[in-house]
Design a protein around this motif. Structure first.
Motif, PDB file in Angstrom:
ATOM      1  N   ARG A  69     -17.826  83.155 -44.385  1.00 58.68           N
ATOM      2  CA  ARG A  69     -17.725  84.597 -44.198  1.00 58.68           C
ATOM      3  C   ARG A  69     -17.827  85.341 -45.513  1.00 58.68           C
ATOM      4  O   ARG A  69     -17.949  86.571 -45.544  1.00 58.68           O
ATOM      5  CB  ARG A  69     -16.410  84.929 -43.480  1.00 58.68           C
ATOM      6  CG  ARG A  69     -15.166  84.648 -44.298  1.00 58.68           C
ATOM      7  CD  ARG A  69     -13.895  84.747 -43.483  1.00 58.68           C
ATOM      8  NE  ARG A  69     -13.689  83.551 -42.664  1.00 58.68           N
ATOM      9  CZ  ARG A  69     -12.590  83.316 -41.968  1.00 58.68           C
ATOM     10  NH1 ARG A  69     -11.611  84.217 -41.959  1.00 58.68           N
ATOM     11  NH2 ARG A  69     -12.453  82.216 -41.278  1.00 58.68           N
ATOM     12  N   ASN A  70     -17.787  84.615 -46.644  1.00 59.13           N
ATOM     13  CA  ASN A  70     -17.861  85.247 -47.956  1.00 59.13           C
ATOM     14  C   ASN A  70     -19.268  85.661 -48.357  1.00 59.13           C
ATOM     15  O   ASN A  70     -19.459  86.594 -49.138  1.00 59.13           O
ATOM     16  CB  ASN A  70     -17.301  84.306 -49.024  1.00 59.13           C
ATOM     17  CG  ASN A  70     -17.961  82.938 -49.026  1.00 59.13           C
ATOM     18  OD1 ASN A  70     -18.058  82.291 -47.980  1.00 59.13           O
ATOM     19  ND2 ASN A  70     -18.413  82.466 -50.175  1.00 59.13           N
ATOM     20  N   ILE A  71     -20.299  84.979 -47.862  1.00 58.69           N
ATOM     21  CA  ILE A  71     -21.677  85.286 -48.262  1.00 58.69           C
ATOM     22  C   ILE A  71     -22.168  86.500 -47.484  1.00 58.69           C
ATOM     23  O   ILE A  71     -22.256  86.481 -46.255  1.00 58.69           O
ATOM     24  CB  ILE A  71     -22.611  84.090 -48.030  1.00 58.69           C
ATOM     25  CG1 ILE A  71     -22.150  82.893 -48.870  1.00 58.69           C
ATOM     26  CG2 ILE A  71     -24.056  84.460 -48.370  1.00 58.69           C
ATOM     27  CD1 ILE A  71     -22.173  83.115 -50.373  1.00 58.69           C
ATOM     28  N   THR A  72     -22.508  87.558 -48.212  1.00 58.34           N
ATOM     29  CA  THR A  72     -22.928  88.803 -47.567  1.00 58.34           C
ATOM     30  C   THR A  72     -24.382  89.161 -47.832  1.00 58.34           C
ATOM     31  O   THR A  72     -24.880  90.151 -47.283  1.00 58.34           O
ATOM     32  CB  THR A  72     -22.041  89.972 -48.029  1.00 58.34           C
ATOM     33  OG1 THR A  72     -22.134  90.088 -49.460  1.00 58.34           O
ATOM     34  CG2 THR A  72     -20.588  89.739 -47.641  1.00 58.34           C
TER      35      THR A  72
ATOM     36  N   VAL B 161     -26.004  71.324 -47.219  1.00 55.82           N
ATOM     37  CA  VAL B 161     -25.182  71.755 -48.347  1.00 55.82           C
ATOM     38  C   VAL B 161     -24.365  72.968 -47.925  1.00 55.82           C
ATOM     39  O   VAL B 161     -24.884  73.899 -47.295  1.00 55.82           O
ATOM     40  CB  VAL B 161     -26.061  72.098 -49.570  1.00 55.82           C
ATOM     41  CG1 VAL B 161     -25.256  72.829 -50.629  1.00 55.82           C
ATOM     42  CG2 VAL B 161     -26.661  70.830 -50.161  1.00 55.82           C
ATOM     43  N   THR B 162     -23.090  72.955 -48.288  1.00 56.47           N
ATOM     44  CA  THR B 162     -22.189  74.064 -47.981  1.00 56.47           C
ATOM     45  C   THR B 162     -21.886  74.846 -49.247  1.00 56.47           C
ATOM     46  O   THR B 162     -21.448  74.277 -50.253  1.00 56.47           O
ATOM     47  CB  THR B 162     -20.876  73.541 -47.378  1.00 56.47           C
ATOM     48  OG1 THR B 162     -21.166  72.831 -46.168  1.00 56.47           O
ATOM     49  CG2 THR B 162     -19.928  74.693 -47.075  1.00 56.47           C
ATOM     50  N   VAL B 163     -22.125  76.147 -49.210  1.00 58.02           N
ATOM     51  CA  VAL B 163     -21.808  77.006 -50.350  1.00 58.02           C
ATOM     52  C   VAL B 163     -20.305  77.244 -50.364  1.00 58.02           C
ATOM     53  O   VAL B 163     -19.724  77.647 -49.350  1.00 58.02           O
ATOM     54  CB  VAL B 163     -22.551  78.355 -50.240  1.00 58.02           C
ATOM     55  CG1 VAL B 163     -22.167  79.274 -51.393  1.00 58.02           C
ATOM     56  CG2 VAL B 163     -24.061  78.127 -50.233  1.00 58.02           C
ATOM     57  N   PRO B 164     -19.624  77.017 -51.485  1.00 58.85           N
ATOM     58  CA  PRO B 164     -18.163  77.187 -51.518  1.00 58.85           C
ATOM     59  C   PRO B 164     -17.745  78.643 -51.379  1.00 58.85           C
ATOM     60  O   PRO B 164     -18.554  79.565 -51.549  1.00 58.85           O
ATOM     61  CB  PRO B 164     -17.779  76.626 -52.892  1.00 58.85           C
ATOM     62  CG  PRO B 164     -19.017  76.711 -53.704  1.00 58.85           C
ATOM     63  CD  PRO B 164     -20.164  76.534 -52.768  1.00 58.85           C
TER      64      PRO B 164
ATOM     65  N   ASN C 237     -18.174  85.859 -40.195  1.00 55.32           N
ATOM     66  CA  ASN C 237     -18.790  86.690 -41.223  1.00 55.32           C
ATOM     67  C   ASN C 237     -18.965  88.101 -40.655  1.00 55.32           C
ATOM     68  O   ASN C 237     -19.511  88.272 -39.567  1.00 55.32           O
ATOM     69  CB  ASN C 237     -20.142  86.099 -41.624  1.00 55.32           C
ATOM     70  CG  ASN C 237     -20.720  86.742 -42.871  1.00 55.32           C
ATOM     71  OD1 ASN C 237     -20.883  87.951 -42.954  1.00 55.32           O
ATOM     72  ND2 ASN C 237     -21.067  85.909 -43.845  1.00 55.32           N
ATOM     73  N   SER C 238     -18.540  89.112 -41.383  1.00 50.68           N
ATOM     74  CA  SER C 238     -18.556  90.491 -40.870  1.00 50.68           C
ATOM     75  C   SER C 238     -19.906  91.181 -41.034  1.00 50.68           C
ATOM     76  O   SER C 238     -20.147  92.220 -40.414  1.00 50.68           O
ATOM     77  CB  SER C 238     -17.477  91.326 -41.559  1.00 50.68           C
ATOM     78  OG  SER C 238     -17.731  91.413 -42.953  1.00 50.68           O
ATOM     79  N   GLU C 239     -20.807  90.616 -41.857  1.00 46.83           N
ATOM     80  CA  GLU C 239     -22.070  91.296 -42.139  1.00 46.83           C
ATOM     81  C   GLU C 239     -23.297  90.521 -41.670  1.00 46.83           C
ATOM     82  O   GLU C 239     -24.314  91.114 -41.303  1.00 46.83           O
ATOM     83  CB  GLU C 239     -22.188  91.585 -43.629  1.00 46.83           C
ATOM     84  CG  GLU C 239     -21.110  92.535 -44.141  1.00 46.83           C
ATOM     85  CD  GLU C 239     -21.344  92.969 -45.566  1.00 46.83           C
ATOM     86  OE1 GLU C 239     -22.513  93.158 -45.944  1.00 46.83           O
ATOM     87  OE2 GLU C 239     -20.360  93.117 -46.303  1.00 46.83           O
TER      88      GLU C 239
END
Length: 412
Positions: free
Chosen positions: A276-279, A245-248, A304-306
């Motif tokens: 990259r949105n999920i932090t 499953v991919t989180v939008p 993803n930066s974090e």
């Protein structure tokens, strides 16, 4: 526990590696072959930026962004507020007879608000009631009780209302309400007899800082979403037969930044893909053990930066200790760390094999804890000390000493 060895270099033999075992017998054990349980990260399609708006880091501003996107009718659910049908009917009858102002929702809201502030007292000592019916009957509570009663009374009249939990600056933790009446949102704090227009952020954003909201904000074909820990969060995953499953990236034009479901995800899901949105997976990601008991791997977009993923495990960017280990994982290959300290891995019922990275020197007490089905631990020659309680409450496992790093392990 049983301890096995690969033949070690002569220099290490003379050094006399210290472990929790007195077994000096060496047996040759071939390195296990590779049989990955899920597909490789190669070729995975991550959700991409879509022009959506990131939520403000200021809680009041973030909630205002959300309020401009949601259908106010979403705030007509009782949600977490506990009340029986009979109790709800009794409160409704009281409001109908004493506080209802025709079809004027705002006047009805103000009548209810003023009745609460005049008749309910703050409980500086026990008993302090929380449930709305108890507050209605005994008229004594703390802030959560005030918020619960205001919400309940308004919902008896079909007036949208929800509870926000967060901070009253500088006092501390607090609960208050947001109310939708006659086309406008109001920030309503019955504990302190205060009300603000939600659109007038400057009047309250430094005083009331929401961290969570007690209702479902958005819903699509795959997920529901809420506001939790100051982020737009995946609240639940709907029934699916898919294994991956991919989180939008976003919902209703707002970026999703958190995956912390409050309900158990479908048992078919073994792989989660996040962009990259999920932090965050929460301040306490081990709570996902109950919501995601069979999830085996998480793949994080390299941009993803974090966060980042390694062999299905999530790490903070550049860190050596795991941040989130999926509860269904059967094999964990750790990143290099000089010392495996307490709680590197814990509460993993499905875990069978651990590969300690080459370069690790010490494995301390409770480095691995409560992994009852653990069978094999591959320990490199760089490890010179294993504490007697390094693998606590982990059943009947075997330590296998190796000469080089292991990249893949076969799970029987």
């Amino acid at each position: 526990m049983k301890l096995s060895y690969l033949i070690l270099p002569a220099a290490l033999l003379f050094a006399g590696c210290q472990t929790d075992s007195s077994d000096d017998n060496f047996t040759i054990c071939p390195a296990p072959a590779s049989t990955p349980s899920i597909k490789s990260a190669t070729g995975i399609e991550y959700p991409q930026p879509d022009g959506s708006q990131a939520l403000s880091t200021n809680g009041a501003q973030a909630v205002w962004q959300i309020l401009q996107k949601i259908d106010p009718k979403q705030a007509l659910e009782m949600g977490e507020t506990e009340i029986t049908d009979a109790q709800f009917a009794e409160i409704k009858d009281f409001v109908d007879k004493n506080l209802k102002e025709g079809n004027d929702d705002y006047k009805t809201y103000r009548n209810i608000f003023e009745w609460i502030t005049k008749n309910v007292s703050y409980a500086w000592s026990d008993p302090a009631y929380l449930k709305p019916y108890e507050v209605f009957k005994y008229k004594r509570c703390v802030c959560q009780g005030y918020a619960n009663l205001l919400k309940t009374m308004l919902l008896t009249q079909g007036i949208p209302c929800f509870i926000a939990n967060g901070w009253l600056v500088p006092a501390g933790g607090h609960a208050w309400n947001y109310v939708y009446a006659d086309g406008e949102w109001y920030v309503s704090d019955p504990t302190n007899n205060a009300e603000y227009e939600a659109s007038s952020l400057s009047t309250y954003q430094s005083k009331l800082v929401p961290i969570r909201m007690d209702f479902t904000l958005f819903e699509d074909d795959q997920f529901t979403y809420n506001y939790q820990e100051s982020r737009l969060n995946v609240q639940s995953v709907k029934i699916t037969a898919d294994e991956s499953v991919t989180v939008p990236y976003s919902v209703s034009g707002l970026q999703i930044s958190s995956f912390q479901p409050t309900e158990e995800i479908p048992s078919s899901i073994t792989q989660l893909i996040v962009g990259r949105n999920i932090t965050t997976f929460g301040n306490n990601p081990e709570s996902l053990i109950h919501q995601c008991p069979l999830l085996e791997a998480v793949e994080v977009d390299p941009q993803n930066s974090e966060l980042e993923s390694y062999k299905g495990v999530v790490y903070y960017k550049g860190q050596e200790y795991p941040y989130y280990v999926p509860a269904g994982i059967r094999r964990v290959e750790l990143r290099p760390m000089e010392v495996m300290d307490k709680n590197t891995l814990y509460y993993l019922d499905n875990l069978e094999e651990i590969v300690v990275a080459d370069g690790t020197k010490r494995i301390e007490d409770y480095a691995v804890e409560r992994c009852p089905n653990l069978k094999r631990i591959y320990v490199p020659s760089s490890v010179t000390y294993i504490s007697p309680e390094a693998f606590a409450e982990c059943g009947n496992y075997e330590i296998i000493r190796t000469t080089t790093g292991i990249h893949e392990v076969t799970v029987n």
